[in-house]
Design an enzyme around this catalytic site. Structure first.
Site, PDB file in Angstrom:
ATOM      1  N   ARG A 185       5.462 -13.043   9.607  1.00 56.10           N
ATOM      2  CA  ARG A 185       6.091 -11.869   9.054  1.00 56.10           C
ATOM      3  C   ARG A 185       7.286 -11.797   9.928  1.00 56.10           C
ATOM      4  NH1 ARG A 185       2.517  -7.820   9.308  1.00 56.10           N
ATOM      5  NH2 ARG A 185       4.038  -6.246   9.482  1.00 56.10           N
ATOM      6  N   LYS A 235       4.560   0.775   9.645  1.00 60.16           N
ATOM      7  CA  LYS A 235       4.427   2.067   8.972  1.00 60.16           C
ATOM      8  C   LYS A 235       4.201   2.955   9.672  1.00 60.16           C
ATOM      9  CE  LYS A 235       3.049   0.054   5.057  1.00 60.16           C
ATOM     10  NZ  LYS A 235       2.524  -0.172   3.511  1.00 60.16           N
ATOM     11  N   GLU A 287       0.932  -1.338  -0.057  1.00 59.42           N
ATOM     12  CA  GLU A 287      -0.096  -0.101  -0.002  1.00 59.42           C
ATOM     13  C   GLU A 287       0.989   1.374   0.156  1.00 59.42           C
ATOM     14  OE1 GLU A 287      -2.749   0.125   3.359  1.00 59.42           O
ATOM     15  OE2 GLU A 287      -3.637   2.172   2.414  1.00 59.42           O
TER      16      GLU A 287
END
Ligand code: ATP
Ligand code: MG
Length: 588
Positions: free
Chosen positions: A294, A304, A59
């Site tokens: 992850r 982020k 994104e």
């Protein structure tokens, strides 16, 4: 296994899945129309030249970080190894937080890591926002088939009616409205006739499903907001959980790899694709979602949102601050694409969450750079060493290998003179036990130069040592016959004071002082290490021209690169990428 055998690529559960899919012919019959599209676009299309398709779907709401590198290496690596293609797809379905600056930075970072999305002459760079018209058509198709309805409950009511893990949800009063009415309302939503939050399009699945994600999830919401690519064309935007499988299917993705948090979304992922396939909107074979753990690293945050906060509040000097775990920061710090790829490969692919020690990243850089980094000498905390029996105007050339592992790299030359810079802590007046460097009466080798015997030091009024004095032995020049007849226990580095280049050195420590800065609900900002960077003024061996694409190994000190922004020919600024040894693991 013999030592000659090439290191095999570690296998993992995803490789096993792909291999068995290919062996069983599960992807046969897959077509590709030259660009993404629904089933109708595939009519008459040729067989897909890619055996598998994967995608990296960031994104564009921030810069990529080390965790993204893991996903990039995984997705592009699988496509490369199995005759496939990996798409770079911007998952830009959320208008508010996305910006062109991030799109550009992400493209830059993926290229820099060494991956390409061009295959068979086609650039597979896609934007989810380009699919908005197709997605909207799919939404209407779902309504018509009775699989979706417009709900006029407020977001709060919807949440309350969803139930909990133990209690079933309750049906919305709008759940059984006629499809025609929902269709009418969705069109009005699209045409901007209703305010944000006044209604939403929901899937009609099962309000008592044990998996809460199947309790009539929202497909479209109203958001009167400008999008960085589609401007004001749309005021309804699809929800991520629904948009993602649609994006994958339009692009012919075969293996859609995401992180473990999305495991509970997989049933809805499959529901979406199967309903659209039944309606003739999508063609088989459909994409499959697979989850892996992850990457989490000690002393690092990889959210982020938190990285953005560090930048916005000025705790670091931008996204590319060399202390940041962003790819831009790691790059400026001196990490190379090959070292990052080695790190990603080595940390493996797993189904269970764990935390990787930061020292593994440093170790990957050392291993990758040791065979190639140019050797040189720098003095970071200088004090003058005067060779009192060496003539004042003489400069004696000395030689050293550019890289001891690589004779073809040749040698470097630098002068030995009467006045030299040495590290301040290479001299003491009263030596502690096992100190073999300079102290009055002791003899050491000046590396690649001569053997010298310390005769004393000079101090200023405050007692600070301003000069160390020594005498050299002219018969001991390195590389000359008999030079090693004088045995010494200590060797120190030096540069000629007349010839050395003044330089700034930035020495980094971890950005956070606790190993798990984002654990639990601890405030990650309160764990910032106040000493994460130390700037010193020192000296560089003459000839060590510093440009950001050259990595130096300064003897005894570590790996350094010139700072891409602040370094100039007149005033080199060098970032320490990492020390020579693992100093972090030692500290425990
Ligand atoms: P954040 O939650 O910090 O915003 P994100 O996961 O939402 O990160 P995306 O831009 O959606 O960021 O991520 C793009 C891809 O990178 C996704 O497929 C995601 O699974 C993957 N990814 C993100 N962070 C990690 C990580 N730490 N380890 C492995 N893969 C990751
Ligand atoms: Mg995300």
């Amino acid at each position: 296994m013999t030592s000659e055998s090439a290191t095999p690529v570690a296998t993992n559960f995803l490789r096993n899945i792909i291999e068995s899919d290919l062996a069983a012919g599960r992807l046969q019959g897959k077509r590709w129309a030259g660009q993404p599209g629904p089933a109708s676009a595939l009519a008459g299309a040729h067989a897909d030249p890619a055996r598998i398709r994967t995608r990296f779907p960031p994104e564009p709401n921030g810069y990529l970080h080390i965790g993204h590198a893991k996903s990039i290496c995984l997705n592009f690596g699988l496509a490369r190894d199995y005759g496939g293609i990996c798409h770079l797809r911007f998952d830009d379905t959320n208008p508010e937080k996305e910006e062109q600056e991030y799109v550009d930075a992400i493209i830059d970072a993926v290229k820099w890591l060494g991956f390409s999305w061009t295959a068979h002459g086609t650039e597979h760079l896609y934007f989810a926002s380009n699919y908005f018209p197709v997605m909207y058509g799919f939404a209407e198709a779902l309504i018509t088939a009775g699989h979706a309805y417009v709900d006029e409950q407020s977001p709060e009511t919807m949440r309350a009616m969803r139930g909990t893990l133990t209690d079933a949800g309750q049906n919305s009063p709008w759940r059984n409205r006629p499809a025609q009415e929902s269709l009418q309302l969705l069109r009005e939503m699209r045409d901007g006739m209703h305010p944000d939050g006044s209604m939403a399009l929901r899937a009609r699945i099962d309000m008592s499903a044990p998996n809460i994600n199947l309790r009539d999830p929202v497909l479209y919401r109203i958001r009167h907001a400008a999008h960085h690519r589609t401007g004001n064309d749309w005021c309804i935007y699809p929800m991520y959980a629904w948009a993602h499988p649609v994006e994958d299917a339009l692009e012919g993705i075969t293996h859609s790899i995401c992180t473990l948090e999305f495991e509970d979304q997989r049933p809805f992922y499959d529901w979406t694709l199967n309903r659209l396939e039944e309606l003739g909107q999508l063609a088989r074979p459909l994409p499959h979602q697979y989850e892996f753990a992850r990457l989490n690293m000690s002393y690092v945050v990889t959210s982020k949102r938190k990285l953005l906060q560090l930048v916005k509040e000025g705790h670091v000097n931008g996204w590319d601050d060399p202390r940041m775990p962003t790819l831009a920061g790691l790059r400026r710090r001196g990490y190379t694409p090959a070292a990052l790829r080695l790190f990603c490969e080595r940390t493996g692919i797993s189904k269970s969450n764990s935390r990787i020690d930061y020292s593994l990243l440093e170790q990957a850089l050392r291993e990758e750079q040791d065979p190639v980094a140019l050797r040189s000498v720098a003095i970071l905390n200088p004090v003058k060493l005067v060779i009192t029996n060496f003539p004042e105007d003489q400069a004696e050339p000395c030689h050293a290998p550019r890289n001891p592992h690589d004779p073809s790299a040749g040698s470097r030359e630098f002068p030995f003179t009467r006045e030299l810079w040495i590290e301040r802590d290479d001299f003491v007046e009263v030596p502690p036990k096992k100190y073999f460097r300079l102290f009055p009466g002791n003899t050491v080798r000046l590396k690649y130069g001569y053997v010298v015997t310390c005769t004393g030091c000079v101090k200023d009024e405050s007692g600070r040592i301003t000069e160390v004095h020594a005498e050299y032995n002219p018969d001991t020049k390195s590389g000359t016959p008999g030079s090693n007849l004088v045995k010494v226990k200590g060797t120190i580095t030096w540069v000629s004071a007349d010839h050395a280049i003044a330089a700034e050195f930035r020495l980094y420590d971890r950005l956070f002082s606790t190993p798990f800065p984002d654990a639990g609900d601890s405030d990650f900002l309160s764990c910032l290490n106040p000493h994460s960077v130390q700037t010193v003024q020192g000296w560089l061996e003459p000839g060590s021209i510093a440009t950001p694409d050259v990595m130096w190994q300064f003897e005894r000190l570590g790996y350094f690169v010139a700072d891409a922004i602040d370094s100039t020919a007149e005033k080199p600024v060098l970032n320490r990428t990492t020390t020579l040894k693992d100093t972090w693991a030692d500290e425990g």
